[in-house]
Design an enzyme around this catalytic site. Structure first.
Site, short mmCIF file in Angstrom:
data_model
loop_
_atom_site.label_atom_id
_atom_site.label_comp_id
_atom_site.label_asym_id
_atom_site.label_seq_id
_atom_site.Cartn_x
_atom_site.Cartn_y
_atom_site.Cartn_z
N THR A 138 0.82 -1.21 0.00
CA THR A 138 0.00 0.00 0.00
C THR A 138 0.85 1.27 0.00
O THR A 138 0.37 2.34 0.36
CB THR A 138 -0.92 0.02 1.24
OG1 THR A 138 -0.10 -0.10 2.43
CG2 THR A 138 -1.92 -1.12 1.19
N GLY A 185 2.35 4.63 -0.91
CA GLY A 185 1.88 5.72 -1.77
C GLY A 185 0.40 6.00 -1.69
O GLY A 185 -0.11 6.84 -2.44
#
Length: 264
Positions: free
Chosen positions: A204, A206
């Protein structure tokens, strides 16, 4: 003509967050992305190995170069590193007639600090007051306001604490809570609760950059804040679902999923 959206943020050499994630998001959503680099990081899937901020003069020159010639329909801010850069960017935003999405980046996905402690007051008193939408996660809410959210019921308290610093809207990202991924958008009067399924996917990196950039892209298209946030939440949920392994640590979300499905 496509709307122009400007990201003012740090570079992520691993390509999962920062200006790289911002520009990928903007491309996927059909707007023209432009960038002002505030810092360079040595960063990969395992963490941040080094960070070097640019001089305020360089940040100001990049911003003026783009805005004065090309123009912008929305601006998104990310990693600003120091009090001087926060104050510089806040001054630039105040003089720009376009919505501003402020992602008050304080800590990376791996727990690395991306904002000097001395800059927190500048974020509170200079940057948040010029934000159309502020998008803190729960760690950033605690860092900025002292409010620690451990249950969904306290998201409203967190929103009020951030709104006290002056942004027009705040989106409190509740992704660190258990259960569904729940976010609260509020302007102090109107509320919008956004829910999405939680995917069992550790990749996950960013997420926050991507969500803020997607909001900016939709605002640039002329959508209202609630409409822009709702559309951005849909986009980032798909990106999280498609997050993929990269290197030996936490991989990035999939910025291109909507392009491949023709949903941009």
């Amino acid at each position: 003509m496509k709307p122009n959206v400007l990201t003012v943020a740090g570079s992520d050499s691993g390509g999962g967050a920062g200006i790289q994630a911002d520009l990928k998001t903007m491309l996927a959503l059909g707007v023209h992305g432009m960038s002002v680099v505030t810092a360079v990081t040595a960063q990969n899937s395992l963490g941040v190995q080094g960070a070097w901020e640019l001089p305020a003069e360089a940040v100001r020159a990049q911003y003026r170069s783009v805005v004065d010639d090309i123009g912008v329909q929305a601006v998104k801010t990310g990693m600003l590193a120091s009090a001087e850069l926060v104050e510089t960017v806040a001054e630039l935003l105040a003089g720009t007639d376009a919505p501003a999405v402020v992602d008050p980046v304080g800590i990376s996905k791996h727990g690395d600090s991306l904002l000097a402690d001395s800059a927190l007051d500048a974020v509170r008193t200079k940057l948040l007051p010029v934000a159309t939408v502020a998008t803190p996660n729960l760690d950033e809410v605690a860092q900025l306001t002292g409010v620690r959210v451990e249950t969904e019921e306290r998201l409203r308290e967190a929103a009020a604490a951030v709104l006290a610093y002056g942004p027009r809207w705040v989106l409190i990202k509740g992704g660190h809570l258990s259960g569904d991924a729940v976010d609260l958008l509020s302007d102090g009067t109107e509320e919008l609760w956004l829910r999405a399924p939680r995917y069992d996917n550790r990749h996950t990196h960013g997420t926050g950059c991507t969500l803020a950039s997607a909001i900016a892209a939709h605002l640039a298209m002329g959508r209202s804040v609630p409409e822009a946030v709702t559309a951005a939440k849909d986009y980032v949920t798909g990106a999280i679902a498609g997050g993929f392994a990269l290197g030996g640590g936490i991989g990035p979300v999939d910025h291109g999923w909507a392009l491949r499905r023709g949903l941009s």
